[in-house]
Scaffold this active site. Structure first.
Site, PDB file in Angstrom:
ATOM      1  N   CYS A 154     -10.521   1.918  -1.667  1.00 22.57           N
ATOM      2  CA  CYS A 154      -9.685   2.970  -1.077  1.00 22.57           C
ATOM      3  C   CYS A 154      -8.224   2.887  -1.496  1.00 22.57           C
ATOM      4  O   CYS A 154      -7.436   3.761  -1.150  1.00 22.57           O
ATOM      5  CB  CYS A 154      -9.791   2.952   0.444  1.00 22.57           C
ATOM      6  SG  CYS A 154      -8.957   1.551   1.226  1.00 22.57           S
TER       7      CYS A 154
ATOM      8  N   CYS B   3      -2.468 -13.741   0.050  1.00 24.77           N
ATOM      9  CA  CYS B   3      -1.765 -13.720   1.328  1.00 24.77           C
ATOM     10  C   CYS B   3      -1.953 -12.329   1.929  1.00 24.77           C
ATOM     11  O   CYS B   3      -1.324 -11.369   1.505  1.00 24.77           O
ATOM     12  CB  CYS B   3      -0.291 -14.020   1.070  1.00 24.77           C
ATOM     13  SG  CYS B   3       0.694 -14.153   2.561  1.00 24.77           S
TER      14      CYS B   3
HETATM   15 ZN    ZN Z   1     -10.479  -0.215   1.371  1.00 24.89          ZN
END
Ligand code: ZN
Length: 163
Positions: A130, A150
């Site tokens: 996405c 991180c």
């Molecule tokens: Zn995603």
């Protein structure tokens, strides 16, 4: 092609910084095509304001605020934007930074771009499905990879292994 576009984007950002323009790191990956896409209005509906700020505006959550820091069960950490599995619990480690940290993503789960915001050159990490911003990548992680992903806990959900 994608790489070239990213380099161009980086150049534009550098230029904006050089001339003192106030630059807001909004939707740096908007021109890329991802398997899961929504309009800005749809993202705002799907995500909490804090999740939206991280995933869609590359914000960083305050350290030591994520409940996932202390998630030590076996399972999978998935994208809060599209539910794609991103990290296995077996690669999670305590980095002491206050953000959930991993030494490797699942195969093909994430991508990286150069991030020059805040006058620093960093490697930003995004979900490959996405395009949501997840966090940053550093090279001071533990073995076997030496990498430290991180991550913002707000950008992740956890699915415990049921067995
Ligand atoms: Zn995603």
């Amino acid at each position: 092609m994608t790489r070239r576009r990213l380099l161009l984007a980086g150049g534009a950002v550098g230029l904006a910084a050089a001339v003192g323009t106030v630059w807001r790191p909004a939707a740096p990956l908007a021109d890329q095509s991802f398997a899961v896409t929504y309009t800005d209005a749809e993202w705002r509906k799907r995500l909490s304001p804090a999740q939206y700020a991280v995933l869609r505006e590359s914000d960083t959550e305050r350290p030591f605020t994520s409940p996932l820091l202390h998630e030590e069960r076996r399972g999978t950490f998935a994208c809060a934007g599209c539910d794609r599995d991103l990290f296995a619990s077996t690669t999670k480690f305590d980095s002491g930074t206050g953000w959930p940290s991993f030494w490797a993503p699942l195969e093909g789960a994430v991508g990286t771009t150069q991030d020059t915001s805040f006058g620093m050159l960093r490697t930003a990490v995004h979900c490959n499905r996405c395009g949501g911003h997840l966090g940053h990548l550093f090279d001071d992680g533990p073995k076997p990879t030496g990498l430290r992903y991180c991550m913002n806990g707000l950008a992740l959900g956890f699915k415990p292994t049921t067995a």
